[in-house]
Design an enzyme around this catalytic site. Structure first.
Site, PDB file in Angstrom:
ATOM      1  N   LEU A 100       5.795 -19.787 -25.524  1.00  0.00           N
ATOM      2  CA  LEU A 100       4.806 -20.841 -25.724  1.00  0.00           C
ATOM      3  C   LEU A 100       3.401 -20.416 -25.312  1.00  0.00           C
ATOM      4  O   LEU A 100       2.470 -21.188 -25.399  1.00  0.00           O
ATOM      5  CB  LEU A 100       5.209 -22.072 -24.914  1.00  0.00           C
ATOM      6  N   ARG A 101       3.268 -19.161 -24.847  1.00  0.00           N
ATOM      7  CA  ARG A 101       1.962 -18.718 -24.387  1.00  0.00           C
ATOM      8  C   ARG A 101       0.922 -18.821 -25.504  1.00  0.00           C
ATOM      9  O   ARG A 101      -0.222 -19.215 -25.285  1.00  0.00           O
ATOM     10  CB  ARG A 101       2.035 -17.283 -23.880  1.00  0.00           C
ATOM     11  N   ALA A 102       1.360 -18.483 -26.716  1.00  0.00           N
ATOM     12  CA  ALA A 102       0.439 -18.513 -27.851  1.00  0.00           C
ATOM     13  C   ALA A 102      -0.086 -19.927 -28.075  1.00  0.00           C
ATOM     14  O   ALA A 102      -1.281 -20.128 -28.297  1.00  0.00           O
ATOM     15  CB  ALA A 102       1.138 -18.009 -29.099  1.00  0.00           C
TER      16      ALA A 102
END
Ligand SMILES: [Zn+2]
Length: 679
Positions: A276-278
Site C-alpha cells: 500500500l506504500r504506493a
C-alpha cells in the site's frame, strides 16, 4: 565554489524534478525523491538551490542535533534542554552523503574503547544528525552499499537515527528531505530499495538547441558575477520560498475526497504495485500538489500528476523492464470521475481481463516463468532432434538473432574460498556486516567488539593488575578484540558464450540465451559486475566490457548473432585478457568465469590443442569457473566435460542451472572434486 549559490528559479527545464522537489519541501512525509538520469544535468545544482528556499529553522544553541527550542527531542544526546535555553535561527542545511561513507559516518560513532575502559558514553554525531530538519543529498545512491541504503531509508521512514554497539545505544531525531540520484547505466538499485523512495523523476539534458543555449548563457552569466546574477533572481526565489511556506501552512487543511482516494486506489491496482506504500505516497503527493496550488481540496488532476511521479519505479517486475507508466493504462485507470458502475465484487477476474495489453502480456510471461526449468531441457532436446547436423560453416547466410527463452531462477554459483571484495551476495568474504566468525587484535579503533575474545585476553592479567576479590574486571585498551565478520561479496561474472553454428538449431540457442539471461538476472540480484565475451566465425568479441549494468548485458544478448565456426581458443584467450585487465583495475573483486558451450572447437589449424592450452592458461591463474555444457542428443562427445577438467572448473548441464534442479545436480556430477568446488 562560490559562496552565492545558483538560484533555483534560474534553472532551465527539468520541470518534473522541480515539481518533485517542491512537493517534498511542502510535505517531507512524501518520502524524498530519486532522480534517475545521465550525468551533467543540473540535478545537483537544483537540489542545492532548493535547500536555500526552505524556511529557516530555530535550533537550540550548542545542540549538535539541531533540536527545535519549541519542541526539543526528549532523547537528544546533548539534552535535556531547558525551555529557556538560548536558540539561534539558521538556514535549513544541505548535507551530502559521499558514496564511500562508512556506517559510522552516516549514523554516528560510539567510542567503544572509552565506554568500556573509562565508562564514558562518547557519541560523535553522523551525517543523519547533521541533516536533521534539512536536506540529505546522496549522489549516486545506486553505488552505495545496500546496508547503508537500508539504514538511510529506515531513518528517513522513522524520522529517527538509532545506533547500537554492544549494548550501548543512542537515539536521536533525524527528519530530512531525502534526495538520491543515480545513473542507471552504472547499475540499478534493488527494487526493494527503489520502492522506498517517495517519488522518482527521470532527467535528461534538453535536446532543444534553444533551451541548451539558455542553460549555458545563464551558467556563464552566473560564473562571471555570482552575486549580481543571484540578485537578478532573488525576487523569484523569494516568491517560491513564500509559496513553500504558505503551502506548508495550508497542508493540514487539504481535503482528500473519497472519489479521489478511490481513483488513487484504482490507479495503483491497475499498475499492480506491491503493498500500500504506493497508494499512500500518491495520496500524500496529491495533497501536497493541492496545497502547492493553494487549493484545500484534491482534484483528479492532482491525482494524475501525483501518480506520474509516484508510480513509475514501483511497477517494474524485473530489472530488464524499462521504468515508466503506460499513458493509456493510466488514463484508463484514472477513468471517469465516478467509480465503475459494474459491481466490484466480480472485479478481480474481470478487471484482469480488461487490463491494457501490456500488463496482460506481462502476466502471461509470469506464468511461463514457472515452467521455464522444464522448457529449457525440453527445448534443448527438441533442438537437438531438429538440428543434430551443425549448420554450414562460415559464410552461411545469417538469420535474425534468436530470442532468449524465458528466464528462470538460477542456482547459486560462487567462487571458492573467502574473498575481501565489495559487498554483494555471491561468494563468501570478510565484510563489515554479516555474522561474526572470530576475534582478532584491532587494526583500527574498535567498532565491532568481540566480547568473549576481549574477556579471554583480559583474564590472565587480572591478578597482576590487582583485581580485588569480588571487584570488577580490570580492562585495558590492549585487551580489546574486534569481531571479524563474514558476509558475501559481489564478483565479476564473465560470460564466455559460444555463438557458433555448432551450438545447433535456433531452438537450442534460444535455451542457451534464456539460461544466460537467467544468470544475468541472478548477477543483478547479487550485485556482481558482468562482462560478455562471445566467439563464432573466425574470432572472439568482447560484446560487453565488465559493467554493473546488467540490463545492457541483457540487451546485447538479445541481439547477439549466431552461426559459423567455433574458435573456442580465441574465446578463452579473450576472456583471459579481460580478466587480466579487470584484475589490475580492482584486484579484490574475484572473477567467476562462466563458459557456455558444447566444447567443440572447429576454427584454426589445431583447434582442439589451442583450446586446451588456452584453458590451462586460465587454470594456471586459478580462475574459478563453470562450464555450462550445451551438448545434447543421443550421442555425446563429452567435450565440454573435458574443457571443464582443463579449466579446473565445475561442469553443469543447461538443465542443472535452475535453482530447483539441485537434486538433479547431485545425481549428475561424476567427479566428486567438482562437486566440492561448487560449494
Ligand atoms: Zn538537542
Amino acid at each position: 565554489m562560490s559562496a552565492v549559490g545558483y538560484p533555483f528559479s534560474a534553472i532551465v527545464g527539468l520541470a518534473d524534478l522541480r515539481l518533485a522537489l517542491l512537493l517534498n519541501a511542502v510535505s517531507p512525509a512524501i518520502g524524498g525523491v530519486l532522480v534517475r538520469g545521465e550525468k551533467g544535468t543540473a540535478k545537483s545544482t537544483m537540489v542545492r538551490a532548493l535547500a536555500a528556499l526552505l524556511p529557516e529553522v530555530d535550533v537550540v544553541a550548542g545542540c549538535r542535533f539541531a533540536c527545535d527550542p519549541a519542541q526539543p527531542d526528549p532523547a537528544c544526546p546533548d539534552g535535556p534542554h531547558e525551555a529557556s535555553a538560548p536558540y539561534e535561527t539558521r538556514r535549513a542545511r544541505l548535507v551530502e552523503l559521499p558514496v564511500g561513507a562508512t556506517e559510522d559516518r552516516l549514523v554516528g560513532s560510539l567510542d567503544l574503547e572509552r565506554a568500556l575502559t573509562e565508562g564514558v558514553k562518547a557519541y560523535e554525531p553522523g551525517l543523519l544528525a547533521a541533516a536533521h530538519r534539512g536536506v540529505l543529498y546522496v549522489d549516486e545512491v545506486n553505488l552505495l552499499h545496500d546496508h547503508l541504503v537500508d539504514l538511510l531509508l529506515d531513518a528517513a521512514a522513522m524520522g529517527t537515527c538509532h545506533v547500537e554497539r554492544e549494548g550501548v545505544s543512542v537515539r536521536h531525531a533525524a527528519r530530512f528531505l531525502l534526495v538520491g540520484t543515480m545513473n542507471p547505466e552504472e547499475g540499478e538499485l534493488r527494487p526493494q530499495l527503489l520502492d522506498r523512495f517517495g517519488l522518482t523523476v527521470e532527467v535528461r539534458a534538453s535536446r532543444d538547441p534553444g533551451e541548451r543555449a539558455e542553460v549555458v548563457r545563464r551558467r556563464l552569466a552566473y560564473e562571471a558575477d555570482p552575486a549580481g546574477f543571484a540578485a537578478r533572481w532573488r525576487e523569484a526565489d523569494e516568491e517560491l520560498a513564500r509559496r513553500i511556506a504558505d503551502a506548508r501552512a495550508l497542508l493540514p487543511r487539504v481535503e482528500l475526497p473519497d472519489t479521489e482516494l478511490e481513483r488513487i486506489a484504482r490507479v495503483c491496482a491497475a499498475f499492480e504495485v506491491d503493498g500500500l506504500r504506493a497508494d499512500l505516497v500518491t495520496a500524500r503527493a496529491a495533497i501536497a500538489l493541492a496545497a502547492w496550488h493553494g487549493r484545500d481540496r484534491v482534484t483528479a488532476d492532482d491525482v494524475r500528476q501525483a501518480a506520474l511521479l509516484a508510480l513509475p519505479h514501483r511497477r517494474r517486475r524485473n530489472p530488464f523492464d524499462a521504468p515508466g507508466l503506460d499513458p493509456e493504462t493510466l488514463d484508463e485507470a484514472l477513468g471517469e470521475p465516478d467509480p465503475d458502475p459494474e459491481p466490484p465484487a466480480g472485479g478481480p477476474g474481470g478487471q484482469d481481463g480488461d487490463r491494457a495489453e501490456g500488463s496482460a502480456d506481462h502476466s502471461a510471461d509470469h506464468s511461463a516463468d514457472h515452467s521455464a526449468d522444464h522448457s529449457v531441457e525440453q527445448g534443448a532436446d527438441h533442438g537437438a532432434e531438429q538440428g543434430a547436423e551443425p549448420p554450414p560453416g562460415p559464410g552461411a547466410a545469417e538469420q535474425a538473432p534468436v530470442k532468449p527463452g524465458e528466464p528462470f531462477r538460477a542456482r547459486l554459483l560462487s567462487v571458492p574460498g573467502v574473498g575481501s571484495g565489495r559487498a554483494g551476495r555471491r561468494s563468501r568474504a570478510e565484510t563489515s556486516y554479516g555474522r561474526t566468525v572470530r576475534a582478532r587484535r584491532p587494526v583500527q579503533p574498535v567498532t565491532r567488539l568481540h566480547l568473549t575474545g576481549t574477556l579471554r585476553a583480559a583474564a590472565p592479567h587480572q591478578v597482576a593488575r590487582g583485581r580485588a576479590p569480588g571487584g570488577g574486571l580490570v580492562l585495558r585498551r590492549e585487551d580489546l578484540r574486534e569481531a571479524v565478520r563474514e558476509g558475501r561479496e559481489g564478483n565479476l561474472v564473465l560470460f564466455v558464450v559460444d555463438a557458433s553454428g555448432s551450438m545447433g538449431a535456433r531452438q537450442r540457442m534460444r535455451a542457451v540465451k534464456g539460461a544466460v539471461l537467467s544468470l544475468l538476472l541472478d548477477a543483478y540480484q547479487r550485485r556482481d559486475k558482468v562482462g560478455l565475451v562471445t566467439f563464432r566465425g573466425s574470432g572472439a568479441e568482447i560484446v560487453l566490457q565488465p559493467t554493473s549494468s546488467v540490463d545492457v548485458a541483457a540487451a546485447r544478448l538479445e541481439t547477439l548473432p549466431t552461426g559459423g565456426r567455433t574458435p573456442l581458443a580465441a574465446g578463452l584467450l579473450t576472456a583471459h585478457k579481460v580478466l587480466y585487465h579487470e584484475h589490475l583495475r580492482d584486484p579484490r573483486r574475484r572473477p567467476l568465469l562462466v563458459v557456455v558451450t558444447d566444447g567443440r572447437a572447429t576454427h584454426g589449424p589445431d583447434p582442439v590443442g589451442e583450446a586446451r592450452r588456452a584453458a590451462r592458461l586460465l587454470a594456471a591463474r586459478r580462475v574459478a569457473g563453470v562450464v555450462v555444457d550445451c551438448e545434447t542428443g543421443p550421442v555425446r562427445l563429452g567435450l565440454a566435460q573435458r574443457l571443464a577438467a582443463d579449466l579446473g572448473a565445475l561442469a553443469l548441464r543447461l538443465d542443472e542451472l535452475a535453482a530447483d534442479a539441485l537434486a538433479g545436480l547431485v545425481r549428475g556430477i561424476k567427479d566428486p572434486r567438482d562437486s566440492r568446488r561448487a560449494a
